[in-house]
Design a protein around this motif. Sequence first.
Motif, short mmCIF file in Angstrom:
data_model
loop_
_atom_site.label_atom_id
_atom_site.label_comp_id
_atom_site.label_asym_id
_atom_site.label_seq_id
_atom_site.Cartn_x
_atom_site.Cartn_y
_atom_site.Cartn_z
N THR A 294 0.82 -1.21 0.00
CA THR A 294 0.00 0.00 0.00
C THR A 294 0.85 1.26 0.00
OG1 THR A 294 -0.08 0.09 2.42
CG2 THR A 294 -1.81 -1.18 1.30
N MET A 295 0.20 2.38 -0.36
CA MET A 295 0.82 3.70 -0.25
C MET A 295 -0.29 4.70 0.04
SD MET A 295 3.19 5.78 -3.00
CE MET A 295 4.43 4.48 -2.95
N GLN A 296 -0.10 5.50 1.08
CA GLN A 296 -1.07 6.52 1.44
C GLN A 296 -0.34 7.86 1.58
OE1 GLN A 296 -4.18 5.98 1.45
NE2 GLN A 296 -4.60 3.85 2.01
N LYS A 297 -1.01 8.92 1.18
CA LYS A 297 -0.39 10.25 1.16
C LYS A 297 -1.01 11.14 2.23
CE LYS A 297 -1.12 12.66 -2.57
NZ LYS A 297 -1.03 13.04 -4.00
N ILE A 298 -0.16 11.73 3.05
CA ILE A 298 -0.58 12.65 4.10
C ILE A 298 -0.40 14.08 3.59
CG2 ILE A 298 -0.17 13.45 6.45
CD1 ILE A 298 1.04 10.69 7.04
N LEU A 299 -1.45 14.89 3.72
CA LEU A 299 -1.38 16.28 3.32
C LEU A 299 -1.19 17.17 4.54
CD1 LEU A 299 -4.29 16.31 0.69
CD2 LEU A 299 -1.84 15.88 0.32
N ARG A 300 -0.78 18.40 4.31
CA ARG A 300 -0.57 19.35 5.40
C ARG A 300 -1.88 19.66 6.12
NH1 ARG A 300 1.62 24.39 2.75
NH2 ARG A 300 0.74 23.53 0.83
N ASP A 301 -1.76 19.91 7.43
CA ASP A 301 -2.94 20.29 8.19
C ASP A 301 -3.25 21.77 7.98
OD1 ASP A 301 -1.18 21.77 9.80
OD2 ASP A 301 -1.28 20.38 11.50
N GLY A 302 -4.21 22.29 8.74
CA GLY A 302 -4.65 23.67 8.55
C GLY A 302 -3.59 24.71 8.82
N LEU A 303 -2.56 24.34 9.57
CA LEU A 303 -1.44 25.26 9.85
C LEU A 303 -0.27 25.04 8.91
CD1 LEU A 303 -1.41 25.31 13.76
CD2 LEU A 303 -2.42 26.98 12.20
N GLY A 304 -0.41 24.09 7.99
CA GLY A 304 0.67 23.84 7.03
C GLY A 304 1.66 22.79 7.47
N ARG A 305 1.33 21.98 8.49
CA ARG A 305 2.28 21.04 9.07
C ARG A 305 2.00 19.59 8.65
NH1 ARG A 305 0.77 22.33 15.21
NH2 ARG A 305 -1.21 21.74 14.21
N ILE A 306 3.08 18.82 8.60
CA ILE A 306 3.01 17.36 8.64
C ILE A 306 3.98 16.91 9.72
CG2 ILE A 306 3.36 15.17 7.43
CD1 ILE A 306 2.84 16.68 4.81
N ILE A 307 3.49 16.13 10.66
CA ILE A 307 4.30 15.64 11.79
C ILE A 307 4.23 14.13 11.79
CG2 ILE A 307 4.58 15.62 14.29
CD1 ILE A 307 3.09 18.38 14.29
N PHE B 287 2.00 4.17 11.72
CA PHE B 287 1.12 4.62 10.64
C PHE B 287 0.09 5.59 11.19
CE2 PHE B 287 2.54 0.56 8.78
CZ PHE B 287 2.88 0.97 7.49
N LEU B 288 -0.09 6.71 10.51
CA LEU B 288 -1.12 7.67 10.87
C LEU B 288 -2.40 7.47 10.06
CD1 LEU B 288 0.98 10.95 11.23
CD2 LEU B 288 0.41 9.25 12.98
N LEU B 289 -2.29 6.81 8.92
CA LEU B 289 -3.43 6.56 8.04
C LEU B 289 -3.73 5.07 7.98
CD1 LEU B 289 -2.61 8.94 5.05
CD2 LEU B 289 -4.08 9.40 7.03
#
Length: 332
Positions: free
Chosen positions: A218-231, A236-238
């Motif tokens: 699998t591959m999942q993509k995380i986008l930036r949150d409302g403040l522009g962050r990825i932490i 796995f977060l997704l």
Amino acid sequence: MRQIGKQHGTAAKDKIIRCIGFYAELFQRHCHLSWSDVRTAVRPFEENVKKMWPNLHEEMKGVADGSAQSLVDIVALNVRTEIAFGKFSDGCTSLAWLTKDNAFLGQNWDWQEKQRQNLILLKITQPNKPIIRIMTEAGIIGKIGYNHVGVGVCLNALRAPGVDPNRLPVHLALRLSLECSSASDAVQMLEKWGVASSAHMLIADKHEAFGVETSAKTMQKILRDGLGRIIHSNHFLLPHPGVVDTKWLEDSPFRVDRMRELTDELNDGPAWDMILKLFEDERNSPASICRYELGSSTFGTLFNIVMDLKGGRVVVRMGKPSQVEEVISMTF
């Protein structure tokens, strides 16, 4: 490519030999694999890399030539994440934070203290490709770094069973990402080839940032949150259907939450000095963002890297960022 690898192998010969010894002992202790077993496991990866990415195979040949080591041993270093289905992994905490005025990317890289002596900084210049700078372990041709057009990559180890030798090994995926001219191009490249095992790659440029969680399936993509962050840290977060996240570090969720808490407190948004300070945090020590190899925490922070992708500056702090041993400053 052979000559690039040969320069690497020649300059880092002693460190490469120690690095092979480090992983031979580690595979034996944690995975019950002899180095002969490791060499056998590596063969399918080598065959596929030679077929699909011959330039990388040639560069690894050059590393072997320069260090007077067997090619299969160099390939083993470069696919160490894939060997033994991810039964052991290094830990770390990473952050991308993009706003209208800033684009920061950084991480602490945590691993066993004895491997610190085998870290190197590579500069790779290739015709018609971006100039690359990589912080890596000797003999490994891809890891954490940036290129001169402002693309940066960070790595978080994840641990999920499964490996696919027909896909792109994690460290080579990082390397090819740095040969791209944008973060979007890098993500598209990863989606095209797939990644051979579990990992999180945080990829950014001055305009965009993506977290790419992978497994062998699998591959999942995380986008930036409302403040522009990825932490991210080491779980796995997704959701990944059919994938079992072993959640091998109990402190991994804490480090994500702690980095979010610290960045939430920066009311004026990100700034260079404050981004550096984030990675010095020792709350929950020894299993903190700035980590110590102590007690049940079996590895510590070996270096911190922070990239200012809009400002064109990069700092590597060797050792723990709260107890800096050496500072390497670069511009692009």
